[in-house]
Design a protein around this motif. Structure first.
Motif, PDB file in Angstrom:
ATOM      1  N   UNK A   1       0.832  -1.202   0.000  1.00  0.00           N
ATOM      2  CA  UNK A   1       0.000   0.000   0.000  1.00  0.00           C
ATOM      3  C   UNK A   1       0.868   1.255   0.000  1.00  0.00           C
ATOM      4  N   UNK A   2       1.971   1.233   0.706  1.00  0.00           N
ATOM      5  CA  UNK A   2       2.862   2.388   0.749  1.00  0.00           C
ATOM      6  C   UNK A   2       3.367   2.750  -0.644  1.00  0.00           C
ATOM      7  N   UNK A   3       3.775   1.748  -1.418  1.00  0.00           N
ATOM      8  CA  UNK A   3       4.273   2.008  -2.771  1.00  0.00           C
ATOM      9  C   UNK A   3       3.184   2.588  -3.659  1.00  0.00           C
ATOM     10  N   UNK A   4       1.972   2.069  -3.529  1.00  0.00           N
ATOM     11  CA  UNK A   4       0.860   2.593  -4.322  1.00  0.00           C
ATOM     12  C   UNK A   4       0.583   4.052  -3.984  1.00  0.00           C
ATOM     13  N   UNK A   5       0.665   4.386  -2.703  1.00  0.00           N
ATOM     14  CA  UNK A   5       0.419   5.763  -2.280  1.00  0.00           C
ATOM     15  C   UNK A   5       1.552   6.696  -2.712  1.00  0.00           C
ATOM     16  N   UNK A   6       2.776   6.222  -2.676  1.00  0.00           N
ATOM     17  CA  UNK A   6       3.900   7.039  -3.145  1.00  0.00           C
ATOM     18  C   UNK A   6       3.727   7.378  -4.621  1.00  0.00           C
ATOM     19  N   UNK A   7       3.304   6.415  -5.404  1.00  0.00           N
ATOM     20  CA  UNK A   7       3.059   6.666  -6.823  1.00  0.00           C
ATOM     21  C   UNK A   7       1.929   7.676  -6.991  1.00  0.00           C
ATOM     22  N   UNK A   8       0.900   7.563  -6.161  1.00  0.00           N
ATOM     23  CA  UNK A   8      -0.205   8.517  -6.221  1.00  0.00           C
ATOM     24  C   UNK A   8       0.264   9.925  -5.909  1.00  0.00           C
ATOM     25  N   UNK A   9       1.143  10.055  -4.923  1.00  0.00           N
ATOM     26  CA  UNK A   9       1.684  11.362  -4.554  1.00  0.00           C
ATOM     27  C   UNK A   9       2.504  11.949  -5.687  1.00  0.00           C
ATOM     28  N   UNK A  10       3.313  11.111  -6.331  1.00  0.00           N
ATOM     29  CA  UNK A  10       4.187  11.575  -7.415  1.00  0.00           C
ATOM     30  C   UNK A  10       3.400  12.022  -8.636  1.00  0.00           C
ATOM     31  N   UNK A  11       2.246  11.408  -8.885  1.00  0.00           N
ATOM     32  CA  UNK A  11       1.463  11.710 -10.090  1.00  0.00           C
ATOM     33  C   UNK A  11       0.227  12.554  -9.808  1.00  0.00           C
ATOM     34  N   UNK A  12       0.025  12.948  -8.540  1.00  0.00           N
ATOM     35  CA  UNK A  12      -1.171  13.688  -8.130  1.00  0.00           C
ATOM     36  C   UNK A  12      -2.439  12.953  -8.555  1.00  0.00           C
ATOM     37  N   UNK A  13      -2.449  11.658  -8.286  1.00  0.00           N
ATOM     38  CA  UNK A  13      -3.607  10.823  -8.621  1.00  0.00           C
ATOM     39  C   UNK A  13      -4.719  11.016  -7.600  1.00  0.00           C
ATOM     40  N   UNK A  14      -5.904  10.619  -7.979  1.00  0.00           N
ATOM     41  CA  UNK A  14      -7.037  10.558  -7.059  1.00  0.00           C
ATOM     42  C   UNK A  14      -6.950   9.244  -6.300  1.00  0.00           C
ATOM     43  N   UNK A  15      -6.838   9.330  -4.977  1.00  0.00           N
ATOM     44  CA  UNK A  15      -6.754   8.138  -4.129  1.00  0.00           C
ATOM     45  C   UNK A  15      -8.144   7.797  -3.616  1.00  0.00           C
ATOM     46  N   UNK A  16      -8.553   6.561  -3.813  1.00  0.00           N
ATOM     47  CA  UNK A  16      -9.865   6.094  -3.383  1.00  0.00           C
ATOM     48  C   UNK A  16      -9.684   5.072  -2.270  1.00  0.00           C
ATOM     49  N   UNK A  17     -10.186   5.379  -1.077  1.00  0.00           N
ATOM     50  CA  UNK A  17     -10.146   4.424   0.023  1.00  0.00           C
ATOM     51  C   UNK A  17     -11.366   3.517  -0.065  1.00  0.00           C
ATOM     52  N   UNK A  18     -11.114   2.236  -0.258  1.00  0.00           N
ATOM     53  CA  UNK A  18     -12.203   1.266  -0.400  1.00  0.00           C
ATOM     54  C   UNK A  18     -12.027   0.155   0.623  1.00  0.00           C
ATOM     55  N   UNK A  19     -11.858   0.565   1.871  1.00  0.00           N
ATOM     56  CA  UNK A  19     -11.661  -0.384   2.973  1.00  0.00           C
ATOM     57  C   UNK A  19     -12.815  -0.231   3.950  1.00  0.00           C
ATOM     58  N   UNK A  20     -13.071  -1.244   4.780  1.00  0.00           N
ATOM     59  CA  UNK A  20     -14.126  -1.118   5.794  1.00  0.00           C
ATOM     60  C   UNK A  20     -13.840   0.034   6.746  1.00  0.00           C
ATOM     61  N   UNK A  21     -14.898   0.566   7.344  1.00  0.00           N
ATOM     62  CA  UNK A  21     -14.741   1.691   8.262  1.00  0.00           C
ATOM     63  C   UNK A  21     -13.729   1.384   9.360  1.00  0.00           C
TER      64      UNK A  21
END
Length: 327
Positions: free
Chosen positions: A56-76
């Motif tokens: 998950x950390x690597x996916x988020x780092x890539x999102x930060x680098x590309x200014x992607x839209x991050x979607x949290x799809x986990x249980x509350x």
């Protein structure tokens, strides 16, 4: 209008997996991550989603680098844990979620990732199945997708979340988090509890009940097949809004019980239910007028909230002009 934004989905179960598929089908660059090795492996087995990972950390780092839209799809129950990773690896990201309760998620984002550009979301679609294999790129086709509007909501960020929902085939209903939570307590969370009770009472009838159960029972208990941990997360997480709605339902059941015991009649209960169903159908079938909202206008925020509270929705975007309909 800028380029179509990349999408990073954290959580690849039924809803997250469907968001990832729908965004990819719409032509976006997508990637996803999940704590579930089963879902990550199943997703990565499809060539289009070969980069699916448990990192998950690597996916988020890539999102930060590309200014992607991050979607949290986990249980509350897992939101805070994932938000801590967001705070570490993508603290300024554009962030949304697809959790079935909105006020607690908004509070967690404010507390853990205050720099995130956050817009709460909730697609009103799903099945009793779970996991990556249950997902579909068309799950949200024709569905309502709530995109929350608060006093401090960045309307440019809201537009991005609305665009994702529209790309997935949904129509967008703007709502304040508290309004969302109260309504879903009535039309989603209470039905889950009622289905649980119906199923447990029916099961007490044993093999004969199974032999005689027909459409009314299967319709009323479909969602009882949902994973219990998911139901607990949504119902317990919406405790404040659900309690008064549950009290209403118990009051009506108590009145029905009292009437049946004293007079043998259930007319008031059955007639009220019949009328309620007809009223909901009438609202759904009412003719609707077109409406346009300019996101750059000073009154845009109030216009969005008013649209949602009237049961209206956004159906398209033309630059910063929202095109919608309302009864």
């Amino acid at each position: 209008m800028g380029a179509v934004r990349d999408v990073c989905v954290i959580g690849l179960g039924l809803i997250g997996g469907s968001v990832l598929r729908a965004a990819s089908a719409a032509g976006r660059t997508t990637w996803g991550a999940t704590e579930s090795t089963v879902d990550a492996k199943a997703a990565a087995a499809e060539p289009e989603f070969a980069t699916a990972t448990t990192d998950i950390a690597a996916a988020l780092k890539r999102a930060s680098e590309t200014d992607a839209l991050v979607v949290l799809a986990v249980p509350l129950t897992a939101v805070d844990e994932v938000l801590r990773l967001v705070a570490e690896h993508a603290p300024d990201c554009l962030l949304t979620d697809v959790t079935s309760v909105k006020a607690p998620v908004a509070e967690s984002v404010t507390r853990i990732v205050p720099g995130a550009r956050f817009v709460g979301g909730h697609p009103m679609a799903g099945t009793a199945e779970s996991g990556w294999a249950a997902g579909s790129a068309t799950l949200f086709s024709g569905a309502a997708w709530v995109a929350c509007v608060e006093e401090n909501t960045d309307l440019a960020a809201w537009r991005e979340v609305a665009m994702l929902a529209l790309d997935a085939g949904a129509h967008v209903i703007p709502l304040a988090p508290a309004a969302h939570d109260e309504v879903v307590a009535r039309v989603s969370h209470l039905p889950h509890l009622v289905a649980a009770v119906l199923s447990s009472v029916g099961a007490m009838g044993g093999p004969l009940a199974a032999a005689l159960a027909a459409g009314s029972f299967s319709d009323g208990t479909r969602v009882a097949a949902t994973r219990p941990d998911l139901v607990l997360a949504m119902t317990e997480g919406n405790r404040a809004a659900l309690l008064p709605v549950l009290d209403e339902a118990l009051g009506k059941l108590g009145a029905a019980r009292g009437s049946l015991a004293s007079t043998g009649g259930l007319s008031a209960t059955v007639e009220a239910g019949h009328q309620g169903k007809a009223a909901l159908a009438k609202h759904a079938a009412a003719s609707r007028a077109s409406i346009r909202i300019d996101l750059g206008a000073p009154e845009a925020r109030d216009g969005l909230i008013a649209l949602g509270e009237r049961g209206g929705c956004v159906t398209a975007l033309d630059g910063d002009i929202l095109i919608g309909e309302v009864a």
